[in-house]
Design a protein around this motif. Structure first.
Motif, PDB file in Angstrom:
ATOM      1  N   ASP A  52      22.481 -20.819   3.952  1.00 11.60           N
ATOM      2  CA  ASP A  52      23.072 -20.028   5.039  1.00 11.60           C
ATOM      3  C   ASP A  52      22.278 -20.146   6.339  1.00 11.60           C
ATOM      4  N   ASP A  72      29.056 -14.630   4.475  1.00 14.43           N
ATOM      5  CA  ASP A  72      29.809 -13.376   4.313  1.00 14.43           C
ATOM      6  C   ASP A  72      28.987 -12.388   3.502  1.00 14.43           C
ATOM      7  N   PRO A  76       7.461 -10.404  19.905  1.00 13.86           N
ATOM      8  CA  PRO A  76       6.056 -10.860  19.838  1.00 13.86           C
ATOM      9  C   PRO A  76       5.685 -11.432  18.473  1.00 13.86           C
ATOM     10  N   ALA A  77       4.412 -11.810  18.335  1.00 10.86           N
ATOM     11  CA  ALA A  77       3.917 -12.339  17.057  1.00 10.86           C
ATOM     12  C   ALA A  77       3.950 -11.243  15.987  1.00 10.86           C
ATOM     13  N   PHE A 125      19.389  -3.964   3.359  1.00  6.05           N
ATOM     14  CA  PHE A 125      20.276  -2.953   2.788  1.00  6.05           C
ATOM     15  C   PHE A 125      19.886  -1.610   3.392  1.00  6.05           C
ATOM     16  N   ARG A 154      19.597 -14.009  -4.138  1.00  3.22           N
ATOM     17  CA  ARG A 154      19.225 -15.433  -4.281  1.00  3.22           C
ATOM     18  C   ARG A 154      18.637 -15.714  -5.666  1.00  3.22           C
ATOM     19  N   ASP A 186      14.976  -4.025   2.789  1.00  2.00           N
ATOM     20  CA  ASP A 186      15.162  -5.077   3.798  1.00  2.00           C
ATOM     21  C   ASP A 186      16.539  -5.715   3.559  1.00  2.00           C
ATOM     22  N   PRO A 194      20.180 -11.110  11.546  1.00  2.00           N
ATOM     23  CA  PRO A 194      19.598 -12.192  10.754  1.00  2.00           C
ATOM     24  C   PRO A 194      18.465 -12.837  11.546  1.00  2.00           C
ATOM     25  N   THR A 245       9.557 -10.812   7.152  1.00  2.00           N
ATOM     26  CA  THR A 245       8.169 -11.104   7.547  1.00  2.00           C
ATOM     27  C   THR A 245       7.383  -9.811   7.748  1.00  2.00           C
ATOM     28  N   SER A 248      17.549  -7.206  -0.430  1.00  2.00           N
ATOM     29  CA  SER A 248      18.819  -7.431  -1.140  1.00  2.00           C
ATOM     30  C   SER A 248      19.150  -8.920  -1.164  1.00  2.00           C
ATOM     31  N   ARG A 305      17.457 -22.636   3.545  1.00  2.00           N
ATOM     32  CA  ARG A 305      18.522 -21.860   2.919  1.00  2.00           C
ATOM     33  C   ARG A 305      19.883 -22.425   3.315  1.00  2.00           C
ATOM     34  N   ARG A 336      27.068 -15.462  10.299  1.00  2.00           N
ATOM     35  CA  ARG A 336      26.244 -14.284   9.943  1.00  2.00           C
ATOM     36  C   ARG A 336      26.060 -13.369  11.153  1.00  2.00           C
ATOM     37  N   ARG A 366      13.442 -22.093   9.893  1.00  2.00           N
ATOM     38  CA  ARG A 366      12.893 -21.413   8.693  1.00  2.00           C
ATOM     39  C   ARG A 366      12.917 -22.347   7.480  1.00  2.00           C
ATOM     40  N   TYR A 401       6.462 -21.719  14.203  1.00  2.00           N
ATOM     41  CA  TYR A 401       5.754 -20.443  14.375  1.00  2.00           C
ATOM     42  C   TYR A 401       4.853 -20.079  13.201  1.00  2.00           C
TER      43      TYR A 401
HETATM   44  P1  AP5 Z   1      19.339 -11.690   3.872  1.00  2.00           P
HETATM   45  O1  AP5 Z   1      18.454 -12.501   3.029  1.00  2.00           O
HETATM   46  O2  AP5 Z   1      19.101 -10.224   3.994  1.00  2.00           O
HETATM   47  O3  AP5 Z   1      19.431 -12.387   5.290  1.00  2.00           O
HETATM   48  P2  AP5 Z   1      19.427 -11.794   6.797  1.00  2.00           P
HETATM   49  O4  AP5 Z   1      19.637 -10.350   7.014  1.00  2.00           O
HETATM   50  O5  AP5 Z   1      20.387 -12.688   7.466  1.00  2.00           O
HETATM   51  O6  AP5 Z   1      17.999 -11.887   7.195  1.00  2.00           O
HETATM   52  P3  AP5 Z   1      17.107 -13.103   7.076  1.00  2.00           P
HETATM   53  O7  AP5 Z   1      16.463 -13.161   5.731  1.00  2.00           O
HETATM   54  O8  AP5 Z   1      17.876 -14.330   7.506  1.00  2.00           O
HETATM   55  O9  AP5 Z   1      16.051 -12.865   8.236  1.00  2.00           O
HETATM   56  P4  AP5 Z   1      14.829 -11.856   8.406  1.00  2.00           P
HETATM   57  O10 AP5 Z   1      15.195 -10.838   9.441  1.00  2.00           O
HETATM   58  O11 AP5 Z   1      14.310 -11.356   7.108  1.00  2.00           O
HETATM   59  O12 AP5 Z   1      13.808 -12.856   9.073  1.00  2.00           O
HETATM   60  P5  AP5 Z   1      12.531 -13.611   8.454  1.00  2.00           P
HETATM   61  O13 AP5 Z   1      11.395 -12.646   8.299  1.00  2.00           O
HETATM   62  O14 AP5 Z   1      12.906 -14.451   7.301  1.00  2.00           O
HETATM   63  O15 AP5 Z   1      20.860 -11.846   3.385  1.00  2.00           O
HETATM   64  C1  AP5 Z   1      21.396 -13.088   3.077  1.00  2.00           C
HETATM   65  C2  AP5 Z   1      22.803 -12.905   2.531  1.00  2.00           C
HETATM   66  O16 AP5 Z   1      22.759 -12.088   1.343  1.00  2.00           O
HETATM   67  C3  AP5 Z   1      23.802 -12.191   3.441  1.00  2.00           C
HETATM   68  O17 AP5 Z   1      24.392 -13.063   4.396  1.00  2.00           O
HETATM   69  C4  AP5 Z   1      24.795 -11.673   2.419  1.00  2.00           C
HETATM   70  O18 AP5 Z   1      25.645 -12.710   1.963  1.00  2.00           O
HETATM   71  C5  AP5 Z   1      23.906 -11.246   1.258  1.00  2.00           C
HETATM   72  N1  AP5 Z   1      23.450  -9.861   1.397  1.00  2.00           N
HETATM   73  C6  AP5 Z   1      22.159  -9.434   1.528  1.00  2.00           C
HETATM   74  N2  AP5 Z   1      22.106  -8.112   1.625  1.00  2.00           N
HETATM   75  C7  AP5 Z   1      23.381  -7.673   1.578  1.00  2.00           C
HETATM   76  C8  AP5 Z   1      23.972  -6.384   1.677  1.00  2.00           C
HETATM   77  N3  AP5 Z   1      23.231  -5.289   1.853  1.00  2.00           N
HETATM   78  N4  AP5 Z   1      25.330  -6.301   1.579  1.00  2.00           N
HETATM   79  C9  AP5 Z   1      26.097  -7.391   1.389  1.00  2.00           C
HETATM   80  N5  AP5 Z   1      25.609  -8.648   1.310  1.00  2.00           N
HETATM   81  C10 AP5 Z   1      24.255  -8.783   1.414  1.00  2.00           C
HETATM   82  O19 AP5 Z   1      12.155 -14.542   9.717  1.00  2.00           O
HETATM   83  C11 AP5 Z   1      13.021 -15.592  10.112  1.00  2.00           C
HETATM   84  C12 AP5 Z   1      12.170 -16.794  10.554  1.00  2.00           C
HETATM   85  O20 AP5 Z   1      11.435 -16.445  11.733  1.00  2.00           O
HETATM   86  C13 AP5 Z   1      11.114 -17.240   9.536  1.00  2.00           C
HETATM   87  O21 AP5 Z   1      11.008 -18.626   9.598  1.00  2.00           O
HETATM   88  C14 AP5 Z   1       9.811 -16.570  10.024  1.00  2.00           C
HETATM   89  O22 AP5 Z   1       8.680 -17.333   9.658  1.00  2.00           O
HETATM   90  C15 AP5 Z   1      10.029 -16.544  11.520  1.00  2.00           C
HETATM   91  N6  AP5 Z   1       9.463 -15.349  12.137  1.00  2.00           N
HETATM   92  C16 AP5 Z   1       9.553 -14.077  11.667  1.00  2.00           C
HETATM   93  N7  AP5 Z   1       8.952 -13.226  12.525  1.00  2.00           N
HETATM   94  C17 AP5 Z   1       8.497 -13.984  13.553  1.00  2.00           C
HETATM   95  C18 AP5 Z   1       7.796 -13.676  14.752  1.00  2.00           C
HETATM   96  N8  AP5 Z   1       7.460 -12.412  15.065  1.00  2.00           N
HETATM   97  N9  AP5 Z   1       7.499 -14.679  15.590  1.00  2.00           N
HETATM   98  C19 AP5 Z   1       7.825 -15.975  15.303  1.00  2.00           C
HETATM   99  N10 AP5 Z   1       8.490 -16.326  14.156  1.00  2.00           N
HETATM  100  C20 AP5 Z   1       8.819 -15.333  13.307  1.00  2.00           C
END
Ligand code: AP5
Length: 214
Positions: free
Chosen positions: A157, A57, A194-195, A86, A36, A84, A9, A15, A31, A155, A166, A122, A136
């Protein structure tokens, strides 16, 4: 080009997938974002899964696979896609194998400290799913989406307790996918510290080398 983005997560899957989908002209299928939307629209599925998602969960495999099956059958996914979030379990990975081929699995690596910092800062726009970070990647106007003008929210979560849960769920159920795909010679590791632009450049180089793309 059929890609999977794997990683804990907050590693930045959404991104980097957004950048890659735009660059390669293929859909970014999240997914989590699909779920959502169901919650926001209060569909039967949304009502059934909202408590699970809020606590961090996983949604049951059968519901998740069915949702992705429907999405992959749409016209825009016939010439490639980025998945992404899944698969997230071995059961889901095996089900995906029955649905379609996978060309490469991009595994974004990030340490726990940075994960916590990214998730706690976030903010996102509910209607578009666009994601920001208070430090960031801040919006032009504090708390407001750059394009829609809507108020940004946190969010459910991304609350501290749910974030920790998570991470446990990731270690327990999703981490084994790394070996699953590595043993099939499909896994590419990318440093997610990195960025985003730097990560994306590294990704393009890997895709170029492994799949002979520009
Ligand atoms: P999901 O939405 O998939 O959440 P996740 O895997 O926990 O991933 P995130 O969306 O939290 O993070 P991300 O890796 O995409 O990071 P982001 O780019 O946003 O799933 C949520 C829920 O849905 C699950 O808990 C489950 O309940 C359910 N679910 C989903 N898929 C499922 C499946 N296959 N099976 C069962 N249940 C499922 O970046 C995070 C933050 O960091 C942002 O603020 C961003 O601006 C910042 N950021 C990103 N990259 C950088 C960088 N390089 N440098 C600085 N900041 C950065």
């Amino acid at each position: 080009m059929n890609l999977i983005f794997l990683g804990p997560p907050g590693a930045g899957k959404g991104t980097i997938a957004t950048l890659a989908a735009k660059h390669y002209g293929i859909p970014h299928i999240s997914s989590g974002q699909l779920f959502r939307k169901h919650i926001e629209q209060e569909t039967d599925l949304g009502l059934a899964i909202s408590a699970l998602m809020e606590s961090g969960d996983l949604v049951p495999d059968t519901l998740t696979v069915s949702l992705i099956d429907q999405r992959l059958s749409k016209a825009d996914a016939q010439n490639g896609f980025i998945l992404d979030g899944f698969p997230r379990t071995i059961v889901q990975a095996k089900a995906l194998q029955e649905l379609t081929e996978v060309d490469l699995v991009i595994n974004l690596n990030l340490d726990k400290e940075q994960i916590l910092s990214r998730l706690s800062g976030r903010r996102y726009c509910k209607s578009t799913g666009r994601t920001y970070h208070i430090i960031y990647n801040p919006p032009k106007v504090d708390g407001i989406d750059d394009e829609t003008g809507e108020a940004l929210i946190q969010r459910d979560d991304d609350q501290p307790e749910a974030i920790l849960h998570r991470l446990e769920v990731y270690e327990d159920q999703t981490f084994p996918l790394i070996d699953y795909y590595r043993s099939r010679n499909l896994l590419v590791d990318i440093d997610a510290a990195p960025a985003p632009e730097v990560i994306f450049t590294a990704l393009k180089a890997e895709l170029n080398q492994r799949l002979e793309l520009g």
